[in-house]
Each structure stands twice: as structure tokens, then as C-alpha cells.
Design a protein around this motif. Structure first.
Motif, PDB file in Angstrom:
ATOM      1  N   ASN A  33     -25.959  -2.557  72.124  1.00  0.00           N
ATOM      2  CA  ASN A  33     -26.648  -1.475  72.132  1.00  0.00           C
ATOM      3  C   ASN A  33     -27.496  -1.397  71.245  1.00  0.00           C
ATOM      4  O   ASN A  33     -28.658  -1.032  71.304  1.00  0.00           O
ATOM      5  CB  ASN A  33     -26.049  -0.372  72.631  1.00  0.00           C
ATOM      6  CG  ASN A  33     -25.662  -0.236  74.283  1.00  0.00           C
ATOM      7  OD1 ASN A  33     -26.449   0.244  74.983  1.00  0.00           O
ATOM      8  ND2 ASN A  33     -24.453  -0.498  74.502  1.00  0.00           N
ATOM      9  N   CYS A  34     -27.066  -1.294  70.025  1.00  0.00           N
ATOM     10  CA  CYS A  34     -27.697  -0.991  68.686  1.00  0.00           C
ATOM     11  C   CYS A  34     -28.963  -2.130  68.526  1.00  0.00           C
ATOM     12  O   CYS A  34     -30.140  -2.112  68.162  1.00  0.00           O
ATOM     13  CB  CYS A  34     -26.935  -1.136  67.655  1.00  0.00           C
ATOM     14  SG  CYS A  34     -26.065   0.547  67.459  1.00  0.00           S
ATOM     15  N   GLU A  35     -28.451  -3.284  68.800  1.00  0.00           N
ATOM     16  CA  GLU A  35     -29.296  -4.688  68.529  1.00  0.00           C
ATOM     17  C   GLU A  35     -30.507  -4.493  69.612  1.00  0.00           C
ATOM     18  O   GLU A  35     -31.682  -4.858  69.357  1.00  0.00           O
ATOM     19  CB  GLU A  35     -28.644  -5.969  68.904  1.00  0.00           C
ATOM     20  CG  GLU A  35     -27.608  -6.072  67.697  1.00  0.00           C
ATOM     21  CD  GLU A  35     -26.706  -7.292  67.860  1.00  0.00           C
ATOM     22  OE1 GLU A  35     -26.673  -7.750  69.066  1.00  0.00           O
ATOM     23  OE2 GLU A  35     -25.967  -7.835  66.868  1.00  0.00           O
ATOM     24  N   ASP A  36     -29.996  -4.101  70.947  1.00  0.00           N
ATOM     25  CA  ASP A  36     -31.099  -4.050  71.973  1.00  0.00           C
ATOM     26  C   ASP A  36     -32.196  -3.015  71.519  1.00  0.00           C
ATOM     27  O   ASP A  36     -33.259  -2.851  71.797  1.00  0.00           O
ATOM     28  CB  ASP A  36     -30.384  -3.468  73.227  1.00  0.00           C
ATOM     29  CG  ASP A  36     -31.266  -3.752  74.453  1.00  0.00           C
ATOM     30  OD1 ASP A  36     -32.055  -4.640  74.619  1.00  0.00           O
ATOM     31  OD2 ASP A  36     -31.486  -2.616  75.162  1.00  0.00           O
ATOM     32  N   VAL A  37     -31.734  -1.843  70.686  1.00  0.00           N
ATOM     33  CA  VAL A  37     -32.799  -0.904  70.379  1.00  0.00           C
ATOM     34  C   VAL A  37     -33.623  -1.282  69.383  1.00  0.00           C
ATOM     35  O   VAL A  37     -34.850  -1.169  69.373  1.00  0.00           O
ATOM     36  CB  VAL A  37     -31.913   0.218  69.869  1.00  0.00           C
ATOM     37  CG1 VAL A  37     -32.751   1.174  69.012  1.00  0.00           C
ATOM     38  CG2 VAL A  37     -31.456   1.228  70.689  1.00  0.00           C
ATOM     39  N   SER A  77     -34.336  -4.552  68.923  1.00  0.00           N
ATOM     40  CA  SER A  77     -35.167  -5.615  69.105  1.00  0.00           C
ATOM     41  C   SER A  77     -36.359  -4.932  70.267  1.00  0.00           C
ATOM     42  O   SER A  77     -37.622  -5.512  70.075  1.00  0.00           O
ATOM     43  CB  SER A  77     -34.410  -6.827  70.143  1.00  0.00           C
ATOM     44  OG  SER A  77     -34.110  -6.009  71.392  1.00  0.00           O
ATOM     45  N   LYS A  78     -36.162  -3.936  70.877  1.00  0.00           N
ATOM     46  CA  LYS A  78     -37.125  -3.432  71.860  1.00  0.00           C
ATOM     47  C   LYS A  78     -37.703  -2.083  71.204  1.00  0.00           C
ATOM     48  O   LYS A  78     -38.611  -1.413  71.626  1.00  0.00           O
ATOM     49  CB  LYS A  78     -36.489  -3.090  72.901  1.00  0.00           C
ATOM     50  CG  LYS A  78     -35.882  -3.978  74.166  1.00  0.00           C
ATOM     51  CD  LYS A  78     -34.994  -3.367  75.192  1.00  0.00           C
ATOM     52  CE  LYS A  78     -34.491  -4.593  75.966  1.00  0.00           C
ATOM     53  NZ  LYS A  78     -33.832  -4.130  77.269  1.00  0.00           N
ATOM     54  N   LYS A  79     -37.435  -1.923  69.988  1.00  0.00           N
ATOM     55  CA  LYS A  79     -37.997  -0.739  69.316  1.00  0.00           C
ATOM     56  C   LYS A  79     -37.973   0.553  70.214  1.00  0.00           C
ATOM     57  O   LYS A  79     -38.849   1.325  70.565  1.00  0.00           O
ATOM     58  CB  LYS A  79     -39.433  -1.090  68.834  1.00  0.00           C
ATOM     59  CG  LYS A  79     -39.464  -2.027  67.879  1.00  0.00           C
ATOM     60  CD  LYS A  79     -41.062  -2.313  67.573  1.00  0.00           C
ATOM     61  CE  LYS A  79     -41.262  -3.321  66.447  1.00  0.00           C
ATOM     62  NZ  LYS A  79     -40.249  -3.081  65.304  1.00  0.00           N
ATOM     63  N   ALA A  80     -36.529   0.687  70.898  1.00  0.00           N
ATOM     64  CA  ALA A  80     -36.295   1.910  71.736  1.00  0.00           C
ATOM     65  C   ALA A  80     -36.452   3.104  71.024  1.00  0.00           C
ATOM     66  O   ALA A  80     -36.120   3.403  69.809  1.00  0.00           O
ATOM     67  CB  ALA A  80     -35.033   1.763  72.354  1.00  0.00           C
ATOM     68  N   PHE A  81     -36.692   4.259  71.837  1.00  0.00           N
ATOM     69  CA  PHE A  81     -36.399   5.622  71.312  1.00  0.00           C
ATOM     70  C   PHE A  81     -35.373   6.330  71.555  1.00  0.00           C
ATOM     71  O   PHE A  81     -35.065   7.290  70.888  1.00  0.00           O
ATOM     72  CB  PHE A  81     -37.826   6.630  72.070  1.00  0.00           C
ATOM     73  CG  PHE A  81     -39.055   5.901  71.662  1.00  0.00           C
ATOM     74  CD1 PHE A  81     -39.258   5.495  70.670  1.00  0.00           C
ATOM     75  CD2 PHE A  81     -39.891   6.073  72.908  1.00  0.00           C
ATOM     76  CE1 PHE A  81     -40.772   5.064  70.458  1.00  0.00           C
ATOM     77  CE2 PHE A  81     -41.355   5.726  72.557  1.00  0.00           C
ATOM     78  CZ  PHE A  81     -41.538   5.114  71.304  1.00  0.00           C
ATOM     79  N   SER A  82     -34.293   5.926  72.344  1.00  0.00           N
ATOM     80  CA  SER A  82     -33.006   6.646  72.543  1.00  0.00           C
ATOM     81  C   SER A  82     -32.138   5.752  72.456  1.00  0.00           C
ATOM     82  O   SER A  82     -31.913   4.339  73.093  1.00  0.00           O
ATOM     83  CB  SER A  82     -33.362   7.203  73.936  1.00  0.00           C
ATOM     84  OG  SER A  82     -32.191   8.028  74.346  1.00  0.00           O
ATOM     85  N   LYS A  89     -28.386   1.958  60.773  1.00  0.00           N
ATOM     86  CA  LYS A  89     -29.457   2.538  60.006  1.00  0.00           C
ATOM     87  C   LYS A  89     -30.940   1.473  60.191  1.00  0.00           C
ATOM     88  O   LYS A  89     -31.994   1.910  59.757  1.00  0.00           O
ATOM     89  CB  LYS A  89     -29.194   2.080  58.423  1.00  0.00           C
ATOM     90  CG  LYS A  89     -28.769   0.593  58.097  1.00  0.00           C
ATOM     91  CD  LYS A  89     -28.184   0.573  56.531  1.00  0.00           C
ATOM     92  CE  LYS A  89     -28.185  -0.925  56.348  1.00  0.00           C
ATOM     93  NZ  LYS A  89     -27.381  -0.722  54.919  1.00  0.00           N
ATOM     94  N   ARG A  90     -30.657   0.518  60.992  1.00  0.00           N
ATOM     95  CA  ARG A  90     -31.846  -0.352  61.261  1.00  0.00           C
ATOM     96  C   ARG A  90     -32.522   0.073  62.762  1.00  0.00           C
ATOM     97  O   ARG A  90     -33.669  -0.365  63.080  1.00  0.00           O
ATOM     98  CB  ARG A  90     -31.424  -1.749  61.433  1.00  0.00           C
ATOM     99  CG  ARG A  90     -30.815  -2.559  60.125  1.00  0.00           C
ATOM    100  CD  ARG A  90     -30.423  -3.894  60.386  1.00  0.00           C
ATOM    101  NE  ARG A  90     -31.280  -4.695  60.981  1.00  0.00           N
ATOM    102  CZ  ARG A  90     -30.796  -5.814  61.720  1.00  0.00           C
ATOM    103  NH1 ARG A  90     -29.472  -6.185  61.834  1.00  0.00           N
ATOM    104  NH2 ARG A  90     -31.629  -6.577  62.456  1.00  0.00           N
ATOM    105  N   CYS A  91     -31.908   1.140  63.329  1.00  0.00           N
ATOM    106  CA  CYS A  91     -32.573   1.773  64.364  1.00  0.00           C
ATOM    107  C   CYS A  91     -33.645   2.673  64.110  1.00  0.00           C
ATOM    108  O   CYS A  91     -33.433   3.737  64.688  1.00  0.00           O
ATOM    109  CB  CYS A  91     -31.516   2.232  65.395  1.00  0.00           C
ATOM    110  SG  CYS A  91     -30.108   1.016  66.024  1.00  0.00           S
ATOM    111  N   ASP A  92     -34.641   2.374  63.290  1.00  0.00           N
ATOM    112  CA  ASP A  92     -35.422   3.450  62.872  1.00  0.00           C
ATOM    113  C   ASP A  92     -36.526   3.876  63.757  1.00  0.00           C
ATOM    114  O   ASP A  92     -37.372   4.584  63.288  1.00  0.00           O
ATOM    115  CB  ASP A  92     -36.065   2.731  61.534  1.00  0.00           C
ATOM    116  CG  ASP A  92     -36.826   1.493  61.627  1.00  0.00           C
ATOM    117  OD1 ASP A  92     -36.907   0.990  62.786  1.00  0.00           O
ATOM    118  OD2 ASP A  92     -37.236   0.948  60.565  1.00  0.00           O
ATOM    119  N   THR A  93     -36.496   3.181  65.098  1.00  0.00           N
ATOM    120  CA  THR A  93     -37.512   3.875  65.879  1.00  0.00           C
ATOM    121  C   THR A  93     -37.036   5.034  66.705  1.00  0.00           C
ATOM    122  O   THR A  93     -37.506   5.715  67.396  1.00  0.00           O
ATOM    123  CB  THR A  93     -38.060   2.658  67.008  1.00  0.00           C
ATOM    124  OG1 THR A  93     -36.951   2.084  67.604  1.00  0.00           O
ATOM    125  CG2 THR A  93     -38.590   1.763  66.207  1.00  0.00           C
TER     126      THR A  93
END
Length: 337
Positions: free
Chosen positions: A16-20, A22-27, A43-47
Motif C-alpha cells: 500500500n505504501c509503495e502504491d502511494v 508510485s501514484k503520488k496518492a493523497f490518501s 517517510k517516502r509517502c510525501d504526497t
């Protein structure tokens, strides 16, 4: 079997985190995963603008969470936190924060850094002091500190001019700061199950108040007839289960003013069919069955902590809102030829 479940659960969380990323997801919704710690990859889910970590077994939050500077929604309720994570105070864009049902007895003064905060829930944590710096959260509209051990409230709360909903039910409060009269936008005030001994007459200066709960206190200083007549703008003033609530004068006023709630004596219940209807045990059930009834709304009744919505609402409306927030940042990449 537990090891296998843990393996699949951990890998699903990482996916799920990797998906965020790669897709630059908001949620990102990581609630109900029995997580004891957050993965380093977070920490890499900065979007991210919305992060749901509620209903886990987290005992701490890594400082790297403070790097998610775009976060506007953070749910950490129902975990095992033993202190308020200081890194949260770096998330200056937060609008919604829920840390209820942890073991957080102290909030840091740095909480005042969250100047964009609009909703803050800190119910059932054992909280003993609400820091004066909360007054810096000048956009705060909803504040819930139910089921704690608060004995006082900071007088600085009077500067929270946008506050509309405040619930401090089931604490140890013995008085209300005089500055509360400055909360001119307050609509809902719940001080049920405290140790108030005096009726707070400052309510008279708060004309936007609609629902006030003072039941189950120790109020012996009865409001005058004039006080109660000036409070006719209230839709509900609950004074039941106080020492004053069985006084004959207040009982008569409760008959005359339908916005005053006290437990009625047997004589008055017998004499008034209207009063009997108001205080029938079925009255609240009927109200709850009718979704349009005022007393069934959240404005009339403080929503229980277990009913607070900390779930992800991935609707088109929210997606549009997320994009609209991002537009100012995106505009610097747009060139006019």
C-alpha cells in the motif's frame, strides 16, 4: 498461523505504501492492521494529505512522520501511545487530528504550532492539562476532551473565536473560565459529569449557543428566573441530576420553558400531560428514530468517541478538494507563453 498472517499483513502494508509512492496518492488507510510500528517506507509517502493509523497497537510514532508536511488529516485514535508524538507539531497544515483512546496525559506547548487545525479529538486519554498554547490554534472549530482528568481549562481558550463545538464531559472541572463568554460562535457546550458547583451565568452573553449540557454536576447555586428567561435562545439546557434540579422553583420554570431539562417530581408529572410527554422514557428513542429531529443530531448530542469517523472517505468530492489544495503548488510549473 499467526506468523503467516503477520507476513501477509506486513507485505500488504508495504504494498500500500509503495502504491502511494508510485501514484503520488493523497490518501493512505492503514487502520485495523494490528501494527506495532510504522514501516520505514512511510517517510517516502510525501504526497499524502490524509493518513489513517487508527485502531492499531502503535506505542510510538517515528519522527520521520513530521516530514509528511502536506498532511491535513491524521487519525491515531485507539492505539497504545504513551505520549503525544512531538513530530506531529511539525505538521503545520493539519486540519483534523484524532489521538483519542491512547494513554496521553500531557499535551506539549508546541501543539500551538498547528495553527491550521480545525478539529481536534483527545478523548479518553487520561489528559490532565490542556496547554494554554491551544489558543494559537485560532481556526479550531471542534474540540473534544471527554473522559479525561482535567481540573481546569486555560483562560486563553476565550480567544478561539471560531470554536463551535466543545465537549469536556466526564472530567473534574470545578469552574468555567470567565473568558468563555468571548466564544461568540460556540453552538454546542457539553460539561456533563464534572464538579461544577455554580451555574455559569456567562452563558447569557453567548447568543449563538443552542445546546448546553450541565447535567450530573454539583450545582447548588441556582440560576435566577431572570437568568433562565434570558437563555430562551437555547434549544436545550440540561440541568438534571444536580442538587438544584429538584427545587420547586426550577421545576416550575422547566414546565414553562420547554428548553430547560430537569428530572421532574412525581407531582408535576401527574399534573402535566405535556411534561409527561417531554420526559417519557420513550421520548429519546422516538427522537433517535426520527433523523430530522434536532435532538438526534450531532449538534444536540455529543457523539461518542467510538462513533467518531476516522475512516477514509475516498469520494469524488474529497478528490476534487485534494486537487484544489494542490493547485497553488502546481501553478509554479505552469508557464504562460
Amino acid at each position: 498461523m499467526e506468523a503467516i498472517c503477520h507476513f501477509f499483513r506486513t507485505n500488504y502494508i508495504l504494498a500500500n505504501c509503495e502504491d502511494v509512492i508510485s501514484k503520488k496518492a493523497f490518501s493512505l488507510n492503514l487502520s485495523h492492521y494490528q501494527m506495532a510500528e510504522l514501516p520505514e517506507i512511510i517517510k517516502r509517502c510525501d504526497t499524502l494529505m490524509k493518513l489513517y493509523l487508527n485502531q492499531n497497537i502503535l506505542t510510538k510514532v517515528p519522527s520521520s512522520l513530521g516530514n509528511l508536511f502536506r498532511l491535513q488529516v491524521l487519525a491515531l485514535d485507539y492505539n497504545k501511545l504513551t505520549e503525544f508524538p512531538m513530530c506531529i507539531c511539525q505538521l503545520v497544515r493539519l486540519k483534523f487530528l484524532n489521538v483519542s483512546c491512547n494513554n496521553i496525559i500531557c499535551l506539549p506547548p508546541e501543539l500551538g504550532n498547528l495553527t491550521a487545525l480545525e478539529t481536534f479529538w483527545c478523548n479518553n486519554t487520561g489528559l490532565r492539562i490542556l496547554p494554554a498554547e491551544i489558543s494559537n490554534c485560532e481556526r479550531l472549530q471542534t474540540l473534544g476532551v471527554r473522559g479525561n482528568r482535567l481540573r481546569t481549562l486555560p483562560s486563553s481558550m476565550g480567544t478561539l473565536s471560531e470554536l463551535r463545538w466543545f465537549t469536556a464531559e466526564n472530567n473534574e472541572l470545578s469552574e468555567v473560565p470567565s473568558t468563555f463568554g468571548l466564544l461568540q460562535n460556540l453552538v454546542h457546550l457539553n460539561l456533563k459529569e464534572n464538579q461544577l458547583s455554580r451555574f455559569p451565568r456567562l452563558l447569557i452573553s453567548m447568543p449563538n449557543l443552542k445546546f448546553v449540557f450541565l447535567n450530573q454536576n454539583l450545582i447548588v447555586d441556582a440560576p435566577t428566573r431572570s437568568d433562565l428567561e434570558q437563555l430562551q435562545f437555547l434549544r436545550m439546557l440540561n440541568l438534571s441530576k444536580n442538587p438544584i434540579s429538584t427545587q420547586a422553583e426550577l421545576q416550575k420554570l422547566a414546565q414553562q420553558q420547554t428548553n430547560i431539562y430537569v428530572e421532574m417530581s412525581d407531582d408535576l408529572l401527574h399534573d402535566s400531560a405535556i411534561t409527561l410527554g417531554r420526559y417519557s422514557p420513550n421520548t429519546q428513542e422516538e427522537a433517535n428514530a426520527n433523523p430530522n429531529h434536532e435532538s438526534s443530531s450531532d449538534w444536540a448530542n455529543s457523539v461518542r468517541t467510538s462513533q467518531l469517523d476516522s475512516s477514509d472517505e475516498s469520494t469524488l468530492e474529497n478528490t476534487i478538494e485534494d486537487i484544489s489544495v494542490m493547485l497553488p503548488e502546481m501553478s509554479r510549473y505552469v508557464t504562460t507563453f
